[in-house]
Write an enzyme that holds these catalytic residues in place. Sequence first.
Site, PDB file in Angstrom:
ATOM      1  CE  LYS A 280     -63.908   9.340   1.430  1.00  9.22           C
ATOM      2  NZ  LYS A 280     -64.306  10.015   2.670  1.00  9.22           N
ATOM      3  NE  ARG A 359     -57.985  11.388  11.088  1.00 12.33           N
ATOM      4  CZ  ARG A 359     -59.112  11.811  11.638  1.00 12.33           C
ATOM      5  NH1 ARG A 359     -59.312  11.683  12.934  1.00 12.33           N
ATOM      6  NH2 ARG A 359     -60.042  12.386  10.892  1.00 12.33           N
TER       7      ARG A 359
END
Length: 507
Positions: A280, A359
């Site tokens: 990130k 997920r």
Amino acid sequence: MFGKIFLRGGKPIREKAIIDILFEDNIKKNSIPEIFDKKIQKKILERIKKTNFLSKEEEILELEGDNFENIVLIGGGKRDYFNLTKWQNLLTKAWERLKSKKVKNCSIFYKEELGKDYFEIGKKLAISFYLSNYHFDQYLGEEKRKELEKIEVVSFYVEDKKAKEKIQKGLDWGQLVSSGVCFARDLVNQPASHLHPETLVEEVFKIEKESKGKITVEVLDKDECQRLGMGAFLGVAQGSDREPKFIVLKYTNRQKKTNDEKVCFIGKSITFDSGGLSLKPSEMMEWMKVDMSGGATVLGVFKILSQMSNSEKLVYNEIYGILPACENMPSGKAMRPGDIVKAMNGKTIEVLNTDAEGRLTLADAMVYAERILKVNTIIDLATLTGACMVALGTKIAGLFGNDDRLVEKIKEISQKEGELVWELPLHKPYKKLLQSDIADIKNIGGGRYGGAITAALFLSDFVEKAKWVHLDIAGPAFNHEADDIMIKRGGTGFGVLTLIEFLEQKR
Ligand code: BES
Ligand code: MN
Ligand code: ZN
């Protein structure tokens, strides 16, 4: 938790502060609350005229009375539109006013407009009070800690004896529920330097102990997860020096219910999300300790369950919680973009972006919930996508589900609890965005659009028969802005109020 609420009878005689709500329809008739003596009533009337106070919602008028140092009058808007959720918010505004003046105690009193749902009145008052009083002060020095503004005592004046009993029950419940929310907030606010998967395990064992047998805990370590085939969860964990922990809590209701519905709450529990090798940018990474908020919310609920004495209120026999806890880090051992992992249900996943890690962990958790725990209802909470924040902003969670009744129930409850959600579509045709050439599915949708939806569709691939609701709480899990109604900067504990209420409602 800090502070205390007392129920009292009669009228307040001499208090530091009085809070009262006036209504638009009232103000025209100039009816000022009777608790004030004639002299103060006159003074209030004059001020109302002079300042043109109309009692519009959230309008505030402050003055001093002879025997009350502070009188805070808040506009309640039109009587017909008034409800307890509004009352809760108005009270919060009033607490903030008093705190800014360093007032430490105050009085409020029952009035007709609050209605007769006495339990709910007590509950809403307690929640407004305790959540507003919350501060994460663990790392503050003595000086800074002293500066924090908190209200110490609230006196609630109620005449009716029967009403009082019910209000007291509501106050007790509201206090317990608030403690669950504050517990979740503390966990979220705890930085990743101090909170690891093992830390969550310690907390869970404390909850187990406090529950006196009602809650049992099982923690699967890396090897056990491997044996069960949780390749997706382990893939995310493999870059970190910290061991993953797959945490399972089980609450057994001692008051046997006649149904065999089992519910499971799953909370995303990435104790830090660096993005992994798909690293990130630093301004996004700054607050990624937030990424275990879903798990914190689930623990908040179990904290409440552990202390709850009246389990007859719960409609389930068995309530499960799962926290697939790990850290998402880059390293020489880390999962690479393009790697393929295999989930517990045998599906292969091409991991094109290691930052779409939530997920992956949830996929294995959901398969575990259905296949091993045999639950028929799953609610997952996850700080899953920035895309959901783009769609709904920072105050509203995205809701997805495969069962209309369950979806409606959650929508209705969250609205009442003031935890806002908005349903987004599980639009099947978008599933083709998740098609992989070389595996059963890939973990990102490709383009920039509809990211919250493709994430939810990915999850839906790992739900078999269960009724399921997914809450994408990336926005409301953390408050970056100034202190809000009942919500301080930092972790919010979003979802605790809704989930605990859900457990009490008939389906
Ligand atoms: N934990 C983040 C999502 C997130 C973003 C939570 C902002 C709270 C605030 C999640 O793991 C993530 O990185 N999602 C990616 C998905 C993308 C790579 C498909 C995102 O939203 O950018
Ligand atoms: Mn991520
Ligand atoms: Zn994440």
